[in-house]
Enzyme design. Structure first.
Site, PDB file in Angstrom:
ATOM      1  CD  GLU A 115      -2.890  -0.861   2.182  1.00 55.86           C
ATOM      2  OE1 GLU A 115      -3.759  -1.723   2.463  1.00 55.86           O
ATOM      3  OE2 GLU A 115      -2.863  -0.084   3.148  1.00 55.86           O
ATOM      4  CG  HIS A 229      -8.626   7.170   1.902  1.00 55.96           C
ATOM      5  ND1 HIS A 229      -8.580   6.652   0.466  1.00 55.96           N
ATOM      6  CD2 HIS A 229      -8.142   6.000   2.590  1.00 55.96           C
ATOM      7  CE1 HIS A 229      -8.127   5.596   0.333  1.00 55.96           C
ATOM      8  NE2 HIS A 229      -7.573   4.983   1.529  1.00 55.96           N
ATOM      9  NE  ARG A 276      -4.522   5.540   3.710  1.00 58.86           N
ATOM     10  CZ  ARG A 276      -5.315   4.634   4.303  1.00 58.86           C
ATOM     11  NH1 ARG A 276      -5.688   5.228   5.470  1.00 58.86           N
ATOM     12  NH2 ARG A 276      -5.248   3.294   4.236  1.00 58.86           N
ATOM     13  CG  HIS A 337      -9.869   7.473   5.762  1.00 60.31           C
ATOM     14  ND1 HIS A 337     -11.030   6.378   5.790  1.00 60.31           N
ATOM     15  CD2 HIS A 337      -8.672   6.844   5.932  1.00 60.31           C
ATOM     16  CE1 HIS A 337     -10.510   5.310   6.062  1.00 60.31           C
ATOM     17  NE2 HIS A 337      -9.089   5.344   6.251  1.00 60.31           N
ATOM     18  NE  ARG A 372      -4.891   5.511   9.815  1.00 59.21           N
ATOM     19  CZ  ARG A 372      -5.507   4.607   8.707  1.00 59.21           C
ATOM     20  NH1 ARG A 372      -4.782   3.557   8.718  1.00 59.21           N
ATOM     21  NH2 ARG A 372      -6.310   4.727   7.909  1.00 59.21           N
TER      22      ARG A 372
END
Length: 486
Positions: A115, A229, A276, A337, A372
């Site tokens: 990711e 997000h 992100r 998000h 994050r």
């Protein structure tokens, strides 16, 4: 003790709350309060997976730590990050032993995906509904424990410090009010997504635990550290946006602008696999450059067989909007998000207030820094939920004090909250601090949000779940706007 007196109350039934409950000793009675159904939480909606280093053939703790620090812009607490990364694998293995149905390779080892922000394939997953599977696993284990009781449809609307612990005022779905007393309270109430107009969070995420801790006097830290997000499904209608997991880009999806052109090379050399916050900001800057909010994910080239197997939930979710991800582009746009800030805690979940603990998204452990890293959230819930339980357990063994129950009168009557207040606050946050903060809007709107919050705290309003949630939302908005450095 009376039936309404407890040693341990956990508020919230997401991954942090449930895993914490399971880490108390079996002779300790644990009451878990959840304001909706026990399986409805931010955790249950997590799609991507759990990031952890389960083997060292191509990965290391140091690499995971460094990826986390880079994503967090090095504002992370290094001791908290080290704790997360080093203790995470053992907690994940406990979850596996409980029956977690994670995806496996032919040899039985966990399938690991990539990711954004990760330099290695280290995310274990359960198709694209890992959070749902985690909650199923934890609830199944909780049902085996006689010492754990879950009370659904019970909202905590107020907390008061008393001698030896806390008094919790609760309201059920029939608007019946009750007082519960506890020596130790663990807040695991999730994030504050519903403070924004558009969010990936479910209806329960209104920042209640943070507001309760703030009202008690606990330190709240970095509440403006909100993650957007980059790839929420853009149906342009719903307030709650369907999430298109980070893992879709991890498996090779391209980001396209309104001309169906890739554009990330203009903003970051990591392209679609940048963290992100970088991708969200890039999309907003590209929208300003092109004058269009139309953006897409393209993973069609992977083919229907692969997509149906790897992303069954996303395939089904997009199909509800008439989008076949094996044939069509997926319309996306950034959306609120996750919260990196929250109730300030130490490595054991201890807040700045005696007997009060916090874990999960409502807690500020310092792990995430300013942004994050993908799939670190479920790991944080497991690691620090377990740590909080173990610390409370040790304190209870040494704590021979008695709860002194004061005479608290409940006055629940009053006028209903005026229509439109929640929407006004949500719109203010959306205008003031969506991805790139707007200084003029913050200066203009902060006084209005503070005025609304003060008015909602007056006793003239009926004490209902609705009033409590709107008060939490307005409190969150006020704290966010005040925390932004302008």
């Amino acid at each position: 003790m009376k039936d309404n007196c407890h040693d341990i109350i956990i508020v919230g039934s997401g991954a942090a709350g449930l895993f914490a409950a399971l880490n108390f000793e079996k002779n300790q009675k644990v009451l878990v309060l959840t304001k909706d159904k026990k399986d409805l939480s931010n955790s249950s909606l997590a799609q991507g997976g759990i990031a952890c280093v389960l083997s060292f053939d191509n990965d290391s703790f140091d690499l995971h730590i460094e990826d986390t620090m880079i994503a967090g812009r090095r504002e992370n607490d290094i001791e908290a990050v080290t704790t997360l990364v080093h203790e995470g694998p053992d907690q994940v293995r406990k979850l596996m032993d409980m029956g977690l149905n994670y995806d496996k390779n032919a040899d039985g080892t966990p399938t690991k995906t990539l990711e954004g922000g990760h330099c290695r394939n280290r995310i274990i997953h359960c198709k694209d509904y890992t959070g749902k599977e985690v909650i199923r696993t934890l609830l199944n284990e909780v049902e085996k424990r006689d010492n754990i009781t879950i009370c659904e449809n019970t909202a905590v609307i107020n907390m008061t410090k008393i001698s030896g612990g806390f008094a919790l005022e609760t309201v059920d779905k029939e608007n019946n009010h009750h007082l519960l007393y506890t020596k130790y309270c663990l807040l695991a109430t999730g994030g504050l997504g519903r403070a924004y107009r558009y969010t990936t969070n479910p209806i329960v995420a209104t920042g209640d635990g943070i507001r309760l801790a703030h009202d008690l006097g606990a330190v709240i830290k970095n509440l403006s550290y909100v993650q957007f997000h980059p790839t929420a499904f853009n149906d342009k209608k719903s307030n709650e946006q369907f999430l298109i997991s980070e893992a879709v880009r991890g498996e090779g999806a391209y980001l396209l602008n309104y001309k169906h052109e890739r554009f990330m090379d203009k903003y970051d050399e990591r392209l679609e696999l940048a963290p992100r916050d970088v991708v969200s900001k890039s999309i907003v800057l590209e929208s300003r450059r092109t004058g269009s909010n139309d953006f897409f994910l393209d993973i069609r080239y992977k083919g229907k067989e692969f997509l149906d197997k790897r992303f069954p939930g996303i395939t089904e979710g997009c199909a509800k909007y008439g989008v076949d991800i094996s044939k069509d582009l997926i319309p996306i746009f950034p959306c609120q998000h996750y919260l990196m800030g929250g109730i300030d805690v130490d490595l054991n979940g201890q807040t700045t207030m005696s007997h009060l603990f916090a874990a999960g998204e409502c807690a500020h452990t310092g792990v995430h820094g300013k942004n994050r890293l993908a799939s670190n959230s479920l790991l944080e819930a497991l690691v620090f939920g377990a740590r909080a339980a173990k610390k409370i357990t040790s304190l209870l063994k040494e704590d021979d004090t008695k709860l002194i129950i004061p005479d608290i009168k409940i006055n629940a009557s009053g006028a209903p909250v005026e229509k439109g207040i929640k929407n006004e606050v949500q719109n203010i946050l959306q205008k003031s601090c969506f991805v790139i903060p707007d200084e003029a809007q913050i200066r203009k709107n902060l006084p209005r949000v503070e005025e609304i919050t003060k008015r909602l705290k007056r006793q003239s309003y009926a004490k209902t779940k609705k009033h409590s949630e709107i008060l939490s939302i307005s409190t969150m908005a006020s704290l966010i706007l005040k925390d932004i450095d302008i």
